[in-house]
Write a protein that holds these residues in place. Sequence first.
Motif, PDB file in Angstrom:
ATOM      1  N   ALA A  75       0.962  -1.107  -0.100  1.00 37.14           N
ATOM      2  CA  ALA A  75      -0.134  -0.004   0.072  1.00 37.14           C
ATOM      3  C   ALA A  75       0.824   1.238  -0.003  1.00 37.14           C
ATOM      4  N   GLY A  76       1.992   1.285   0.905  1.00 38.68           N
ATOM      5  CA  GLY A  76       2.997   2.393   0.842  1.00 38.68           C
ATOM      6  C   GLY A  76       3.328   2.672  -0.423  1.00 38.68           C
ATOM      7  N   GLN A  77       3.862   1.745  -1.097  1.00 47.52           N
ATOM      8  CA  GLN A  77       4.535   1.671  -2.430  1.00 47.52           C
ATOM      9  C   GLN A  77       3.666   2.308  -3.687  1.00 47.52           C
ATOM     10  N   LEU A  78       2.362   1.596  -3.372  1.00 47.77           N
ATOM     11  CA  LEU A  78       1.229   2.165  -4.559  1.00 47.77           C
ATOM     12  C   LEU A  78       0.856   3.584  -4.235  1.00 47.77           C
ATOM     13  N   ARG A  79       0.885   4.163  -2.989  1.00 49.79           N
ATOM     14  CA  ARG A  79       0.401   5.569  -2.434  1.00 49.79           C
ATOM     15  C   ARG A  79       1.728   6.158  -3.151  1.00 49.79           C
ATOM     16  N   LEU A  80       3.152   5.805  -3.112  1.00 45.38           N
ATOM     17  CA  LEU A  80       3.957   6.843  -3.581  1.00 45.38           C
ATOM     18  C   LEU A  80       3.967   6.894  -4.892  1.00 45.38           C
ATOM     19  N   ALA A  81       3.654   5.646  -5.719  1.00 42.94           N
ATOM     20  CA  ALA A  81       3.457   5.835  -7.265  1.00 42.94           C
ATOM     21  C   ALA A  81       2.015   6.700  -7.561  1.00 42.94           C
ATOM     22  N   ALA A  82       1.439   6.727  -6.992  1.00 42.69           N
ATOM     23  CA  ALA A  82       0.059   7.452  -7.089  1.00 42.69           C
ATOM     24  C   ALA A  82       0.281   9.041  -6.915  1.00 42.69           C
ATOM     25  N   GLU A  83       1.438   9.406  -6.579  1.00 44.05           N
ATOM     26  CA  GLU A  83       1.515  10.837  -6.286  1.00 44.05           C
ATOM     27  C   GLU A  83       2.473  11.356  -7.662  1.00 44.05           C
ATOM     28  N   GLY A  84       2.752  10.724  -8.596  1.00 44.31           N
ATOM     29  CA  GLY A  84       3.400  11.187  -9.672  1.00 44.31           C
ATOM     30  C   GLY A  84       2.109  11.818 -10.741  1.00 44.31           C
ATOM     31  N   PRO A  85       2.780  12.520 -11.671  1.00 46.82           N
ATOM     32  CA  PRO A  85       2.024  13.009 -12.877  1.00 46.82           C
ATOM     33  C   PRO A  85       0.728  12.066 -13.207  1.00 46.82           C
ATOM     34  N   PRO A  86      -0.250  12.526 -13.435  1.00 44.86           N
ATOM     35  CA  PRO A  86      -1.608  11.800 -13.813  1.00 44.86           C
ATOM     36  C   PRO A  86      -1.369  11.167 -15.053  1.00 44.86           C
ATOM     37  N   GLU A  87      -0.586  11.569 -15.858  1.00 44.17           N
ATOM     38  CA  GLU A  87      -0.623  11.043 -17.242  1.00 44.17           C
ATOM     39  C   GLU A  87       0.315   9.504 -17.185  1.00 44.17           C
ATOM     40  N   LEU A 147      -0.712   5.575 -14.008  1.00 47.97           N
ATOM     41  CA  LEU A 147      -1.265   4.004 -14.276  1.00 47.97           C
ATOM     42  C   LEU A 147      -0.151   3.245 -14.270  1.00 47.97           C
ATOM     43  N   ALA A 148       0.803   3.373 -15.335  1.00 48.14           N
ATOM     44  CA  ALA A 148       2.108   2.716 -15.485  1.00 48.14           C
ATOM     45  C   ALA A 148       2.781   2.702 -14.291  1.00 48.14           C
ATOM     46  N   ALA A 149       2.895   3.814 -13.440  1.00 46.87           N
ATOM     47  CA  ALA A 149       3.863   3.852 -12.447  1.00 46.87           C
ATOM     48  C   ALA A 149       3.350   2.983 -11.166  1.00 46.87           C
ATOM     49  N   MET A 150       1.960   3.137 -11.208  1.00 46.24           N
ATOM     50  CA  MET A 150       1.321   2.041  -9.925  1.00 46.24           C
ATOM     51  C   MET A 150       1.419   0.597 -10.466  1.00 46.24           C
ATOM     52  N   ALA A 151       1.491   0.165 -11.777  1.00 48.59           N
ATOM     53  CA  ALA A 151       1.637  -1.073 -12.361  1.00 48.59           C
ATOM     54  C   ALA A 151       3.103  -1.377 -12.109  1.00 48.59           C
ATOM     55  N   GLY A 152       3.944  -0.476 -12.180  1.00 42.60           N
ATOM     56  CA  GLY A 152       5.555  -0.650 -11.821  1.00 42.60           C
ATOM     57  C   GLY A 152       5.661  -0.805 -10.428  1.00 42.60           C
ATOM     58  N   LEU A 156       4.564  -6.602 -21.688  1.00 43.99           N
ATOM     59  CA  LEU A 156       3.154  -7.025 -22.184  1.00 43.99           C
ATOM     60  C   LEU A 156       2.035  -6.503 -21.251  1.00 43.99           C
ATOM     61  N   MET A 157       2.457  -6.649 -20.009  1.00 44.29           N
ATOM     62  CA  MET A 157       1.464  -5.863 -18.964  1.00 44.29           C
ATOM     63  C   MET A 157       1.144  -4.382 -19.129  1.00 44.29           C
ATOM     64  N   VAL A 158       2.469  -3.641 -19.111  1.00 38.70           N
ATOM     65  CA  VAL A 158       2.370  -2.324 -19.184  1.00 38.70           C
ATOM     66  C   VAL A 158       1.512  -1.777 -20.619  1.00 38.70           C
ATOM     67  N   SER A 159       1.958  -2.564 -21.643  1.00 39.16           N
ATOM     68  CA  SER A 159       1.190  -2.209 -22.891  1.00 39.16           C
ATOM     69  C   SER A 159      -0.353  -2.535 -22.725  1.00 39.16           C
ATOM     70  N   ALA A 160      -1.002  -3.525 -21.984  1.00 38.60           N
ATOM     71  CA  ALA A 160      -2.443  -3.565 -22.078  1.00 38.60           C
ATOM     72  C   ALA A 160      -3.150  -2.784 -20.798  1.00 38.60           C
ATOM     73  N   LEU A 161      -2.167  -2.204 -20.139  1.00 43.23           N
ATOM     74  CA  LEU A 161      -2.692  -1.242 -19.166  1.00 43.23           C
ATOM     75  C   LEU A 161      -4.082  -0.182 -19.600  1.00 43.23           C
ATOM     76  N   GLU A 162      -3.684   0.480 -20.445  1.00 44.01           N
ATOM     77  CA  GLU A 162      -4.426   1.586 -20.777  1.00 44.01           C
ATOM     78  C   GLU A 162      -5.689   0.973 -21.578  1.00 44.01           C
ATOM     79  N   PRO A 163      -5.566  -0.083 -22.512  1.00 45.49           N
ATOM     80  CA  PRO A 163      -7.085  -0.296 -22.780  1.00 45.49           C
ATOM     81  C   PRO A 163      -7.822  -0.870 -22.014  1.00 45.49           C
ATOM     82  N   LEU A 164      -7.257  -1.678 -20.794  1.00 42.69           N
ATOM     83  CA  LEU A 164      -7.981  -2.328 -19.963  1.00 42.69           C
ATOM     84  C   LEU A 164      -8.611  -1.292 -18.953  1.00 42.69           C
TER      85      LEU A 164
END
Length: 201
Positions: free
Chosen positions: A75-87, A90-95, A186-194
């Motif tokens: 949760a802490g790592q997801l929270r940090l990733a979610a503080e980045g630029p909106p654009e 999504l990729a930052a959180m998956a990463g 493959l995971m990152v490339s499928a994020l946006e359509p999903l």
Amino acid sequence: MVTTSQRRRERERREMRARLLQAARVIAAEEGWNAVTIRRIAGRLEYSAPVLYQHFSSKEELLTELMAVGFAELAGQLRLAAEGPPEGRLAAMAGAYWAFAFASPELYQAMNGMDGVPFGTAETPEEARNAFRTFRAALQEIARARGAELADPAGATDTMWAFLHGCVSLAMAGRIAGGTERARTLMVSALEPLFAAQVEG
């Protein structure tokens, strides 16, 4: 009023529990979870087993605590990733999810492979609920930043989480041709359509 000696004892108790959990993670990383026992942990730390049983009454209790620690870390790592630029959020959180899983695969497996740990119910551990809430709030914020809303916030959270978990699990098991780097791509490339399928407006 809490005395100095009481505070010291509580601090020592927390430190001992943290050492036990860390030793369990090391044994699991080296030999797998079946090798993790209270006696093995005691031997590694050069304590007698009865001392350890004062902190955890069983292996199951220790694993449950470890799972809670894992979800709190995630949760802490997801929270940090979610503080980045909106654009790029999504990729930052998956990463962040991917990095957490592969940095501590034995912990990730304990978090996701324990029998009897309920998810999506009132009995779901609070740490797991916090991780899901963090993820859901971030997904909602990403949608709003794009001038949209999640059609079904709970469903979107479950779908996106299941997708990340599936990608990680298959990659860990060597079930995706090309290895972990291709699996991550493959995971990152499928994020946006999903994600786009989860929004309206």
